[in-house]
Design a protein around this motif. Structure first.
Motif, mmCIF file in Angstrom:
data_model
loop_
_atom_site.group_PDB
_atom_site.id
_atom_site.type_symbol
_atom_site.label_atom_id
_atom_site.label_comp_id
_atom_site.label_asym_id
_atom_site.label_seq_id
_atom_site.Cartn_x
_atom_site.Cartn_y
_atom_site.Cartn_z
ATOM 1 N N GLU A 15 0.838 -1.203 0.000
ATOM 2 C CA GLU A 15 0.000 0.000 0.000
ATOM 3 C C GLU A 15 0.873 1.253 0.000
ATOM 4 O OE1 GLU A 15 -2.455 -0.801 3.407
ATOM 5 O OE2 GLU A 15 -3.975 -1.830 2.195
ATOM 6 N N ASP A 70 2.321 1.787 -3.294
ATOM 7 C CA ASP A 70 1.296 1.866 -4.338
ATOM 8 C C ASP A 70 1.493 0.786 -5.407
ATOM 9 O OD1 ASP A 70 -1.065 2.913 -5.339
ATOM 10 O OD2 ASP A 70 -0.039 4.317 -6.658
ATOM 11 N N ASP A 71 1.758 -0.435 -4.943
ATOM 12 C CA ASP A 71 1.967 -1.577 -5.830
ATOM 13 C C ASP A 71 0.703 -2.432 -5.808
ATOM 14 O OD1 ASP A 71 2.679 -4.049 -6.983
ATOM 15 O OD2 ASP A 71 4.765 -3.826 -6.342
ATOM 16 N N VAL A 72 -0.135 -2.257 -6.814
ATOM 17 C CA VAL A 72 -1.436 -2.928 -6.852
ATOM 18 C C VAL A 72 -1.286 -4.448 -6.906
ATOM 19 C CG1 VAL A 72 -3.589 -3.187 -8.162
ATOM 20 C CG2 VAL A 72 -2.567 -0.936 -7.876
ATOM 21 N N LEU A 129 -9.446 -4.599 -6.787
ATOM 22 C CA LEU A 129 -8.175 -4.123 -7.331
ATOM 23 C C LEU A 129 -7.901 -4.738 -8.697
ATOM 24 C CD1 LEU A 129 -5.957 -4.176 -4.119
ATOM 25 C CD2 LEU A 129 -6.719 -2.153 -5.382
ATOM 26 N N ARG A 132 -0.359 -5.745 -3.601
ATOM 27 C CA ARG A 132 -1.511 -5.667 -2.701
ATOM 28 C C ARG A 132 -2.448 -6.842 -2.946
ATOM 29 N NH1 ARG A 132 -4.071 0.056 -3.433
ATOM 30 N NH2 ARG A 132 -5.605 -0.784 -1.973
ATOM 31 N N THR A 136 -9.689 -2.877 -11.294
ATOM 32 C CA THR A 136 -9.127 -1.562 -11.625
ATOM 33 C C THR A 136 -7.970 -1.658 -12.606
ATOM 34 O OG1 THR A 136 -7.546 -1.484 -9.781
ATOM 35 C CG2 THR A 136 -9.763 -0.601 -9.375
ATOM 36 N N ILE A 137 -7.268 -2.799 -12.592
ATOM 37 C CA ILE A 137 -6.141 -2.950 -13.528
ATOM 38 C C ILE A 137 -6.490 -3.861 -14.699
ATOM 39 C CG2 ILE A 137 -4.377 -2.389 -11.810
ATOM 40 C CD1 ILE A 137 -3.738 -5.422 -11.654
#
Length: 171
Positions: free
Chosen positions: A102, A105-107, A140, A110, A143-144
């Protein structure tokens, strides 16, 4: 490619060769390759080697200031602890991995941490908590646009629901 295809022996050889090519330089790259080697060792059932490599990856990541690599190393250490039956250590390592992912900011990291936390919590009978983790990881993925991981997470959710006796929801 060997790692993704499940050819662990060839993956290990490729990671070892990559480390030899990097040499003593680039601690960030060394950290990531060493973490990958650790995961491969775990998949080969060489838990002692996997733990040693994960600890080395963690040290390299800290030296390089590479937060995503540090998150990856903690994730692997958490998976190893879970595999060895130490649920408390597993949760501690995986929570640390999630916090670092988090912060960095590594999706993808996460998603991995959330999934592995859900698996450990599911093993401990904490189904509702595990399902919340899976739902967060699925969001998540959306989102990617990673439908492959999203499908795997949906399968994990179904397993958790089935384990809890919630068969209609599992279907």
């Amino acid at each position: 490619v060997h790692d993704r295809r499940g050819d662990w022996e060839l993956a290990e050889a490729s990671f070892a060769e990559a480390l030899a090519l990097v040499g003593d330089g680039e601690p960030e790259l060394r950290a990531r390759i060493t973490a990958d080697r650790s995961l491969t060792a775990q998949r080969l059932g060489r838990d002692a080697d996997a733990a040693e490599l994960a600890a080395a990856a963690l040290a390299l990541a800290r030296e390089a200031g590479d937060v995503p690599a540090e998150a990856q190393a903690h994730n692997i250490l958490g998976m190893l602890a879970a595999r060895l039956g130490d649920g408390t250590a597993a949760l501690t390592e995986l929570e640390r991995s999630l916090a670092l992912a988090e912060a960095g900011d590594d999706v993808v990291a996460r998603i991995a941490a959330l999934n592995n936390l859900a698996l450990v919590e599911g093993e401990q009978g904490l189904v509702d908590e595990a399902l919340q983790r899976v739902e967060a990881a699925c969001a998540l993925c959306a989102t990617i646009g990673d439908r492959h991981r999203e499908a795997a997470l949906a399968n994990n959710a179904a397993d958790l629901l089935h384990q809890a006796g919630r068969h209609d929801e599992a279907v």
